[in-house]
Write an enzyme that holds these catalytic residues in place. Structure first.
Site, mmCIF file in Angstrom:
data_model
loop_
_atom_site.group_PDB
_atom_site.id
_atom_site.type_symbol
_atom_site.label_atom_id
_atom_site.label_comp_id
_atom_site.label_asym_id
_atom_site.label_seq_id
_atom_site.Cartn_x
_atom_site.Cartn_y
_atom_site.Cartn_z
ATOM 1 N N GLY A 42 -22.646 15.124 16.078
ATOM 2 C CA GLY A 42 -23.183 14.394 15.109
ATOM 3 C C GLY A 42 -22.456 15.202 13.624
ATOM 4 O O GLY A 42 -21.744 16.172 13.783
ATOM 5 N N ASP A 79 -32.961 15.524 1.350
ATOM 6 C CA ASP A 79 -32.150 14.357 1.998
ATOM 7 C C ASP A 79 -32.931 14.100 3.463
ATOM 8 O O ASP A 79 -32.384 13.894 4.582
ATOM 9 C CB ASP A 79 -30.878 14.846 2.592
ATOM 10 C CG ASP A 79 -29.776 13.897 3.085
ATOM 11 O OD1 ASP A 79 -29.927 12.818 2.587
ATOM 12 O OD2 ASP A 79 -28.778 14.285 4.002
#
Length: 625
Positions: free
Chosen positions: A17, A133
Site C-alpha cells: 500500500g 490524516d
C-alpha cells in the site's frame, strides 16, 4: 525497493500500500524472524533537512504510543537516503475496503469502530501528538475485528511543510478539516473533524464533499454544509446524526471540546442503540450536549447573504483569485507544451515521416533531420530489439506533418538487467516472492537432505547472488528436506498387548497407525494378532505401523467333538450332523454307515451353538453349547 535489505536486517518482500507521502511494504525481520510492515518516506521529501528532522522527531514520538487500537512502531531508521519506520504487520483489510464492499455499514458497527478510533486518538492527544490524516485508508481492521489506527507521526511532519515543498495540496482532501484547507495550524480538533467525515462515510456510503478537483473539494469544506446523513440513510438515529454534524462543524470552537467529550457522546449513542425502549424516544428527548443548539433567538436571526458566511464575516476572494490564476498558468503551460511538441506549426511545408523503426539511433536521427524534422529520444528496455536501435516512433512512419515537427523515438537499452537476490535462508514462498519482485522467474526446484537446516528452507540457488542477469531469467532453487531419516528393522509386536507398544514405538521414532479388531479365540482381547509392515521389514523414521488386535467373546468361535455309534438295524443307515449358530442352520456331516460304525466329527460355530444328530431322518441326539 523490492528485495532491498535495510540496515542488513529488514528485507523488503512486497508492496502492500501507500499514500502521498510514503509507501508501505511487507518485510522479513532477519533478527527476530517475523513479518513487519515498513513505511518508507518518498524521495521528494528526503532532501529537506528541516522536514527530515521533523519526520524523525514525530516518528520517534509515535513510537512511544502504546495502545491496543494503535499499530505498534518497532523501529525508526535511515539507510543511505531512505528514511523508514518499522511497524507491526497487520493481516486484514482497511476500513476503506470494507466501506467499498458493503457501501453502508450498520449503525451499531459504525459507532463501535469510531469509538475505538477515538480512544486511539485520545491516547495520542494526551501525548501531544496530532494525527492530521485520519481517513478510512489509515484504519486497519484485523481478522478478529480489532481496529488499528496507523500513520501516526508522518502526517504531523508533512503538514508542517508548506505547499512549496511539493506544489500540491498536502493531506487527504476528502477528509481534512477547514483549517487544513486554509493552511492554518492544525490541532486535536482537526482530528475530530476528520473522524466525523469518516463516520459520515461509514453511515452513508459516500463522503460529504466531492468534486472534480482537490481545490473544489477544499472550497466545499470551507463554504458548504454537508447534506444531513439521515437524508441519505433514514436508519440513522438523530442522536448519531447529531454526533457526526457536531464533529464536522466548520469552526473548531463549535466542535467537541476534545476527543474525550466525543467519546462520552459515542458511548451514550452506543447505550441508546442497545436499549430498545430508548429507540422510541423523540428528537426532543435526546441529550442537549450532542444536539445542535437551536433556540428561538437563532431561528429569528436573518440568514447569511451570499456576501457573508455563517459567522457573519465577508467571504475572502483570495482562494477564487488563486484558482483563476492557477487555471491561467495551466493554459499557458499547455500552450508552451504544444509549441515545443509541434515546433513551427505555422510552417506551410509538409513532409512524410520516414520509417526509422529498427534502425541504429544515429542513422535514424540523420534521416529525420534531413527531412527538416526535430528528434526527441527516450530509452526503454527491450529484450527483442538490440541496444541503440529504435523500438518505435511517434508520429508513425508515413504520417504527413509540418516541417520542424518533433518526432519522438523510443530507443532500446537492450534486455533489462537485474541483480539476482540472495534468497538462501528464506522459506520457499518468500524466496519465490523475491524472485518475482526482481523480475525473474522460478526455475527448477530440487530437494536435498540437510542435517542442520529445517525443511522448506532454501539452501542453494543458481545463478548465485549478486550475479547480473536479464529480466525473466530462471532461478533454480535447492530446498532443504531436513536431516536424513534413519532406517529401522521393525520388531515383531505380535502377541503383545496394544497398550504396551506406544512407548516402544516412540523410542524407535515410529507412529501408531490404523488399529482394527478381529475375532480370535487364541489371544486375549486387545492382543496384537498381526502388523503391517511385517516383522523384520526395514522402515524409515516416522513410518506409521498398522495393527490388528483380537476382539472379545461375543463373536468368538466355539468348537466341539461329536461322537456316535451307529445302532443295530438296517445294513445301510444315513448319519447327518446339523449345526445351528449365529450364522444360521447347516448340515456339516451327511454319510451312510453300517451298524456298529463309529462316527467322530469336530464342529464349530459363533454365538450359541446347537448340535443335532439324525439317523435315517430320526433325531437321536441333541446338545446346546
Amino acid at each position: 525497493m523490492l528485495n532491498k535489505t535495510l540496515d542488513n536486517r529488514y528485507t523488503i518482500l512486497e508492496h502492500v500500500g501507500g499514500g502521498g507521502m510514503a509507501d508501505v511494504y511487507r518485510a522479513h525481520d532477519k533478527l527476530l524472524d517475523r513479518s513487519v510492515a515498513v513505511k518508507v518516506l518518498r524521495s521528494q521529501f528526503t532532501h529537506d533537512e528541516e522536514f527530515v528532522t521533523r519526520f524523525r522527531r514525530e516518528a520517534q514520538a509515535a513510537a512511544k504510543l502504546s495502545h491496543p487500537n494503535i499499530v505498534n512502531i518497532y523501529d525508526v531508521g535511515q539507510a543511505e537516503d531512505t528514511y523508514y519506520i518499522i511497524m507491526e504487520y497487520i493481516s486484514g483489510e482497511t476500513l476503506k475496503d470494507r466501506i467499498i464492499r458493503n457501501e453502508t455499514l450498520p449503525v451499531e458497527m459504525t459507532v463501535r469502530v469510531i469509538l475505538e478510533i477515538a480512544e486511539a486518538l485520545e491516547h495520542a492527544h494526551q501525548n501531544d501528538l496530532v494525527h492530521c490524516d485520519i481517513k478510512p485508508h489509515n484504519i486497519l481492521i484485523t481478522r478478529t475485528g480489532r481496529v488499528k489506527v496507523t500513520d501516526f507521526g508522518i502526517a504531523k511532519a508533512v503538514t508542517s511543510a508548506t505547499m512549496n515543498h511539493t506544489g500540491t495540496i498536502l493531506g487527504s482532501v476528502h477528509y481534512f478539516s477547514p483549517e487544513q484547507a486554509k493552511g492554518e495550524m492544525v490541532s486535536a480538533k482537526s482530528d475530530i473533524y476528520s473522524l466525523g467525515v469518516v463516520m459520515y462515510e461509514m453511515l452513508t456510503g459516500t463522503v460529504p464533499f466531492n468534486g472534480e478537483t482537490p481545490i473544489s473539494i477544499a472550497l466545499q469544506h470551507l463554504q458548504q454544509e454537508p447534506r444531513p446523513p439521515r437524508e441519505l440513510n433514514p436508519q440513522i438515529p438523530p442522536l448519531v446524526e447529531a454526533t457526526v454534524l457536531k464533529a464536522m462543524a466548520k469552526e473548531p470552537s463549535d466542535r467537541f471540546e476534545d476527543i474525550t467529550q466525543m467519546i462520552a457522546d459515542l458511548r451514550l449513542a452506543q447505550n441508546y442503540l442497545r436499549d430498545d425502549q430508548t429507540r422510541r424516544l423523540s428528537h426532543d428527548d435526546f441529550p442537549t450536549q450532542v444536539l445542535p443548539k437551536v433556540t428561538d433567538e437563532v431561528l429569528t436571526q436573518p440568514q447569511p447573504t451570499n456576501k457573508q458566511n455563517a459567522s457573519g464575516r465577508p467571504k475572502s476572494r483570495r482562494s477564487k483569485l488563486w484558482y483563476l490564476l492557477l487555471f491561467a498558468l495551466l493554459l499557458i503551460g499547455f500552450a508552451i507544451g504544444t509549441f515545443l511538441a509541434f515546433g513551427k506549426f505555422w510552417s506551410a511545408s509538409e513532409v512524410i515521416v520516414a520509417d526509422v523503426v529498427g534502425k541504429q539511433v544515429d542513422i535514424a536521427q540523420n534521416i529525420l533531420t534531413n527531412q527538416n524534422l526535430r528528434v526527441s529520444i527516450s530509452e526503454a528496455f527491450n529484450d527483442d530489439v538490440p541496444a541503440g536501435h529504435v523500438i518505435s516512433q511517434y508520429p508513425e512512419a508515413g504520417a504527413t506533418v509540418k516541417e520542424q515537427r518533433t518526432i519522438t523515438l523510443v530507443v532500446s537499452k537492450g534486455g533489462e538487467v537485474t541483480v539476482v537476490p540472495d534468497v538462501r535462508g528464506l522459506t520457499r514462498r518468500d524466496a519465490e516472492l523475491q524472485i518475482k519482485n526482481a523480475g525473474l522467474t522460478l526455475g527448477r526446484v530440487e530437494e536435498q537432505i540437510a542435517a542442520d537446516v529445517a525443511p522448506d528452507i532454501v539452501i542453494g540457488q543458481n545463478p548465485r547472488p549478486p550475479a547480473h542477469v536479464n529480466k525473466n531469467t530462471a532461478i533454480d532453487l535447492i530446498i532443504s528436506k531436513g536431516p536424513a531419516q534413519r532406517k529401522i528393522v521393525l520388531p515383531d509386536f505380535q502377541g503383545a498387548p496394544l497398550n504396551t507398544v506406544n512407548t516402544q514405538l516412540e523410542s524407535l521414532k515410529l507412529k501408531l497407525g490404523k488399529v482394527t479388531e478381529e475375532a480370535n479365540d487364541k489371544y486375549p482381547p486387545g492382543t496384537i494378532i498381526s502388523q503391517n509392515p511385517a516383522p523384520a521389514s526395514e522402515v524409515i523414521e516416522g513410518t506409521a505401523i498398522d495393527f490388528t488386535v483380537s476382539r472379545s467373546a461375543p463373536g468368538a468361535v466355539k468348537r466341539a467333538i461329536v461322537q456316535i455309534t451307529v445302532p443295530e438295524g438296517a445294513s445301510r443307515q444315513v448319519v447327518q450332523i446339523v449345526v445351528t449358530d449365529s450364522n444360521g442352520r447347516r448340515v456339516v456331516y451327511d454319510n451312510p454307515h453300517k451298524p456298529g460304525d463309529k462316527v467322530e466329527k469336530q464342529i464349530e460355530g459363533v454365538g450359541q451353538l446347537r448340535m443335532q444328530v439324525y439317523i435315517n431322518g430320526t433325531l437321536v441326539q441333541e446338545k446346546t453349547l
